[in-house]
Design an enzyme around this catalytic site. Structure first.
Site, PDB file in Angstrom:
ATOM      1  N   LYS A  13       0.838  -1.213   0.000  1.00  0.00           N
ATOM      2  CA  LYS A  13       0.000   0.000   0.000  1.00  0.00           C
ATOM      3  C   LYS A  13       0.870   1.260   0.000  1.00  0.00           C
ATOM      4  O   LYS A  13       0.664   2.176  -0.785  1.00  0.00           O
ATOM      5  CB  LYS A  13      -0.924   0.005   1.232  1.00  0.00           C
ATOM      6  CG  LYS A  13      -1.838  -1.212   1.313  1.00  0.00           C
ATOM      7  CD  LYS A  13      -2.753  -1.160   2.523  1.00  0.00           C
ATOM      8  CE  LYS A  13      -2.052  -1.276   3.858  1.00  0.00           C
ATOM      9  NZ  LYS A  13      -1.345  -2.578   4.077  1.00  0.00           N
ATOM     10  N   ARG A  86      -9.775   0.279   8.689  1.00  0.00           N
ATOM     11  CA  ARG A  86      -9.266  -1.050   9.012  1.00  0.00           C
ATOM     12  C   ARG A  86     -10.260  -1.874   9.813  1.00  0.00           C
ATOM     13  O   ARG A  86      -9.972  -3.026  10.154  1.00  0.00           O
ATOM     14  CB  ARG A  86      -8.025  -0.875   9.868  1.00  0.00           C
ATOM     15  CG  ARG A  86      -6.751  -1.271   9.198  1.00  0.00           C
ATOM     16  CD  ARG A  86      -5.677  -0.977  10.191  1.00  0.00           C
ATOM     17  NE  ARG A  86      -4.477  -1.661   9.925  1.00  0.00           N
ATOM     18  CZ  ARG A  86      -3.450  -1.124   9.266  1.00  0.00           C
ATOM     19  NH1 ARG A  86      -3.539   0.085   8.768  1.00  0.00           N
ATOM     20  NH2 ARG A  86      -2.363  -1.802   9.110  1.00  0.00           N
ATOM     21  N   ARG A 120      12.208  -5.550   4.347  1.00  0.00           N
ATOM     22  CA  ARG A 120      11.755  -4.161   4.203  1.00  0.00           C
ATOM     23  C   ARG A 120      12.678  -3.194   4.939  1.00  0.00           C
ATOM     24  O   ARG A 120      13.102  -3.441   6.062  1.00  0.00           O
ATOM     25  CB  ARG A 120      10.334  -3.999   4.727  1.00  0.00           C
ATOM     26  CG  ARG A 120       9.927  -2.522   4.729  1.00  0.00           C
ATOM     27  CD  ARG A 120       8.479  -2.301   4.751  1.00  0.00           C
ATOM     28  NE  ARG A 120       7.836  -2.710   5.989  1.00  0.00           N
ATOM     29  CZ  ARG A 120       6.567  -2.528   6.229  1.00  0.00           C
ATOM     30  NH1 ARG A 120       5.795  -1.966   5.318  1.00  0.00           N
ATOM     31  NH2 ARG A 120       6.044  -2.930   7.364  1.00  0.00           N
ATOM     32  N   ARG A 153      11.421  -1.391  10.868  1.00  0.00           N
ATOM     33  CA  ARG A 153      10.345  -1.048  11.806  1.00  0.00           C
ATOM     34  C   ARG A 153      10.256  -2.068  12.929  1.00  0.00           C
ATOM     35  O   ARG A 153      10.452  -3.264  12.711  1.00  0.00           O
ATOM     36  CB  ARG A 153       9.005  -1.013  11.050  1.00  0.00           C
ATOM     37  CG  ARG A 153       8.666   0.362  10.533  1.00  0.00           C
ATOM     38  CD  ARG A 153       7.506   0.377   9.578  1.00  0.00           C
ATOM     39  NE  ARG A 153       6.300  -0.321   9.996  1.00  0.00           N
ATOM     40  CZ  ARG A 153       5.190  -0.347   9.265  1.00  0.00           C
ATOM     41  NH1 ARG A 153       5.142   0.274   8.103  1.00  0.00           N
ATOM     42  NH2 ARG A 153       4.128  -0.996   9.679  1.00  0.00           N
ATOM     43  N   ARG A 164       0.040  -9.395  13.149  1.00  0.00           N
ATOM     44  CA  ARG A 164      -0.642  -8.377  12.326  1.00  0.00           C
ATOM     45  C   ARG A 164      -1.505  -9.047  11.258  1.00  0.00           C
ATOM     46  O   ARG A 164      -2.602  -8.590  10.964  1.00  0.00           O
ATOM     47  CB  ARG A 164       0.399  -7.454  11.676  1.00  0.00           C
ATOM     48  CG  ARG A 164       1.003  -6.479  12.689  1.00  0.00           C
ATOM     49  CD  ARG A 164       2.277  -5.864  12.174  1.00  0.00           C
ATOM     50  NE  ARG A 164       2.089  -5.045  10.992  1.00  0.00           N
ATOM     51  CZ  ARG A 164       3.095  -4.643  10.206  1.00  0.00           C
ATOM     52  NH1 ARG A 164       4.326  -4.980  10.476  1.00  0.00           N
ATOM     53  NH2 ARG A 164       2.841  -3.878   9.166  1.00  0.00           N
TER      54      ARG A 164
HETATM   55  P1  AP5 Z   1       4.835  -1.638   1.736  1.00  0.00           P
HETATM   56  O1  AP5 Z   1       4.533  -0.750   0.570  1.00  0.00           O
HETATM   57  O2  AP5 Z   1       5.609  -1.093   2.868  1.00  0.00           O
HETATM   58  O3  AP5 Z   1       3.504  -2.364   2.246  1.00  0.00           O
HETATM   59  P2  AP5 Z   1       2.308  -1.776   3.124  1.00  0.00           P
HETATM   60  O4  AP5 Z   1       1.077  -2.475   2.635  1.00  0.00           O
HETATM   61  O5  AP5 Z   1       2.311  -0.296   3.128  1.00  0.00           O
HETATM   62  O6  AP5 Z   1       2.768  -2.374   4.523  1.00  0.00           O
HETATM   63  P3  AP5 Z   1       2.592  -1.795   5.988  1.00  0.00           P
HETATM   64  O7  AP5 Z   1       3.310  -2.758   6.897  1.00  0.00           O
HETATM   65  O8  AP5 Z   1       2.985  -0.367   6.083  1.00  0.00           O
HETATM   66  O9  AP5 Z   1       1.086  -1.971   6.163  1.00  0.00           O
HETATM   67  P4  AP5 Z   1       0.314  -2.057   7.442  1.00  0.00           P
HETATM   68  O10 AP5 Z   1      -1.042  -1.847   6.933  1.00  0.00           O
HETATM   69  O11 AP5 Z   1       0.473  -3.256   8.282  1.00  0.00           O
HETATM   70  O12 AP5 Z   1       1.016  -0.936   8.348  1.00  0.00           O
HETATM   71  P5  AP5 Z   1       0.596   0.543   8.690  1.00  0.00           P
HETATM   72  O13 AP5 Z   1       1.800   1.360   8.654  1.00  0.00           O
HETATM   73  O14 AP5 Z   1      -0.599   0.972   7.914  1.00  0.00           O
HETATM   74  O15 AP5 Z   1       5.597  -2.946   1.133  1.00  0.00           O
HETATM   75  C1  AP5 Z   1       6.131  -3.922   1.994  1.00  0.00           C
HETATM   76  C2  AP5 Z   1       7.511  -4.359   1.465  1.00  0.00           C
HETATM   77  O16 AP5 Z   1       7.357  -5.057   0.230  1.00  0.00           O
HETATM   78  C3  AP5 Z   1       8.464  -3.181   1.138  1.00  0.00           C
HETATM   79  O17 AP5 Z   1       9.759  -3.544   1.464  1.00  0.00           O
HETATM   80  C4  AP5 Z   1       8.300  -2.977  -0.392  1.00  0.00           C
HETATM   81  O18 AP5 Z   1       9.484  -2.448  -0.973  1.00  0.00           O
HETATM   82  C5  AP5 Z   1       8.026  -4.396  -0.851  1.00  0.00           C
HETATM   83  N1  AP5 Z   1       7.122  -4.486  -1.990  1.00  0.00           N
HETATM   84  C6  AP5 Z   1       6.011  -3.737  -2.229  1.00  0.00           C
HETATM   85  N2  AP5 Z   1       5.400  -4.142  -3.358  1.00  0.00           N
HETATM   86  C7  AP5 Z   1       6.144  -5.185  -3.839  1.00  0.00           C
HETATM   87  C8  AP5 Z   1       6.015  -6.043  -4.977  1.00  0.00           C
HETATM   88  N3  AP5 Z   1       5.000  -5.938  -5.848  1.00  0.00           N
HETATM   89  N4  AP5 Z   1       6.947  -7.011  -5.138  1.00  0.00           N
HETATM   90  C9  AP5 Z   1       7.975  -7.164  -4.257  1.00  0.00           C
HETATM   91  N5  AP5 Z   1       8.142  -6.372  -3.166  1.00  0.00           N
HETATM   92  C10 AP5 Z   1       7.239  -5.401  -2.963  1.00  0.00           C
HETATM   93  O19 AP5 Z   1       0.117   0.344  10.215  1.00  0.00           O
HETATM   94  C11 AP5 Z   1       1.015   0.034  11.231  1.00  0.00           C
HETATM   95  C12 AP5 Z   1       0.278  -0.090  12.559  1.00  0.00           C
HETATM   96  O20 AP5 Z   1      -0.401   1.150  12.855  1.00  0.00           O
HETATM   97  C13 AP5 Z   1      -0.827  -1.151  12.621  1.00  0.00           C
HETATM   98  O21 AP5 Z   1      -0.320  -2.435  12.940  1.00  0.00           O
HETATM   99  C14 AP5 Z   1      -1.706  -0.578  13.743  1.00  0.00           C
HETATM  100  O22 AP5 Z   1      -1.143  -0.818  15.004  1.00  0.00           O
HETATM  101  C15 AP5 Z   1      -1.660   0.919  13.484  1.00  0.00           C
HETATM  102  N6  AP5 Z   1      -2.720   1.398  12.576  1.00  0.00           N
HETATM  103  C16 AP5 Z   1      -2.540   1.963  11.341  1.00  0.00           C
HETATM  104  N7  AP5 Z   1      -3.720   2.294  10.790  1.00  0.00           N
HETATM  105  C17 AP5 Z   1      -4.674   1.929  11.684  1.00  0.00           C
HETATM  106  C18 AP5 Z   1      -6.097   1.992  11.672  1.00  0.00           C
HETATM  107  N8  AP5 Z   1      -6.780   2.487  10.614  1.00  0.00           N
HETATM  108  N9  AP5 Z   1      -6.761   1.520  12.757  1.00  0.00           N
HETATM  109  C19 AP5 Z   1      -6.091   1.035  13.835  1.00  0.00           C
HETATM  110  N10 AP5 Z   1      -4.752   0.928  13.908  1.00  0.00           N
HETATM  111  C20 AP5 Z   1      -4.041   1.378  12.830  1.00  0.00           C
END
Ligand code: AP5
Length: 209
Positions: A13, A86, A120, A153, A164
């Protein structure tokens, strides 16, 4: 057009939001990034959420909804949401605040996610994401975007990623049905190469690249 970008943790994402921001987004609302920034700055919100985030659990709906309401003040169009909503409650409240036009779902299998998260790298300053193998920075350890230092991270440890994923399947997956019922759901396979996934994301949004 307002877009919700959804998918399991590590689906890509954050990577894709950067690719589509120029064409589709005046504003990116990434709740994960906002919450990590609050932790980095040790704000009252940051202090409240550190343990929950480190365990890979979801921050409470009320806190996150409040954060998003603040970010949305004075804005109504060209917004891309990354990682929000979410839960079903968050999705319903978002519909009360703003018009959502597309819910774009990046689908990736759990096994592929566990492999991806292992490599990552995240910029400690601007939050840009890289991967040791699939998307390496131009200079090792340095963010190609802002020159900041790259790190891992805290919630990328394998046991936390597994938690997660479990939470994602239980609490976030039901939103798929919600957006399908609204007729605005689009799915893109996010397990192809980065370039191919980006091409498919644009195609789903009606743009050929
Ligand atoms: P990346 O682009 O980083 O993936 P992502 O989907 O953004 O992953 P996140 O871990 O950031 O998502 P998340 O939803 O768990 O975390 P968030 O920060 O929102 O890609 C991942 C890796 O793969 C990278 O190294 C990239 O280079 C590689 N890659 C990408 N595409 C690729 C491809 N096609 N092929 C190969 N490699 C590829 O949330 C973190 C925490 O915040 C949550 O756990 C929760 O505690 C809290 N939180 C956030 N939002 C909420 C909410 N709405 N409600 C409650 N808690 C929340």
């Amino acid at each position: 057009m307002n877009i919700v970008l959804m998918g399991p943790p590590g689906a890509g994402k954050g990577t894709q939001v950067e690719n589509i921001r120029e064409m589709f987004g005046k504003t990116i609302i990434s709740t994960g990034k906002l919450l990590r920034e609050a932790m980095r700055l040790h704000t009252p919100l940051g202090e409240q959420i550190t343990e929950v985030m480190d365990r890979g659990e979801l921050v409470s709906d009320d806190l996150v909804i409040e954060l998003v309401r603040e970010e949305l003040k004075g804005k109504s169009d060209s917004i891309i949401f990354d990682g929000f909503p979410r839960t079903l409650k968050q999705a319903k409240v978002l519909d009360e605040i703003i018009r959502v036009d597309v819910a774009l779902f990046l689908s990736v299998e759990d096994e592929a996610i566990l492999r991806r998260m292992d490599g990552r790298l995240t910029c400690l300053d601007c939050g840009a994401v890289f991967h040791k193998e699939y998307n390496p920075p131009k200079t090792e350890g340095i963010c190609s975007n802002c020159g900041g230092k790259l790190g891992v991270r805290d919630d990328d440890k394998p046991e936390v990623v597994r938690n997660r994923l479990k939470i994602y399947h239980a609490q976030t997956e039901p939103i798929i049905q919600y957006y399908q019922n609204r007729g605005i759901f689009k799915e893109v396979k996010g397990s192809e190469s980065l370039e191919e996934t980006t091409r498919r994301v644009f195609a789903a949004l009606g743009v050929q690249v």
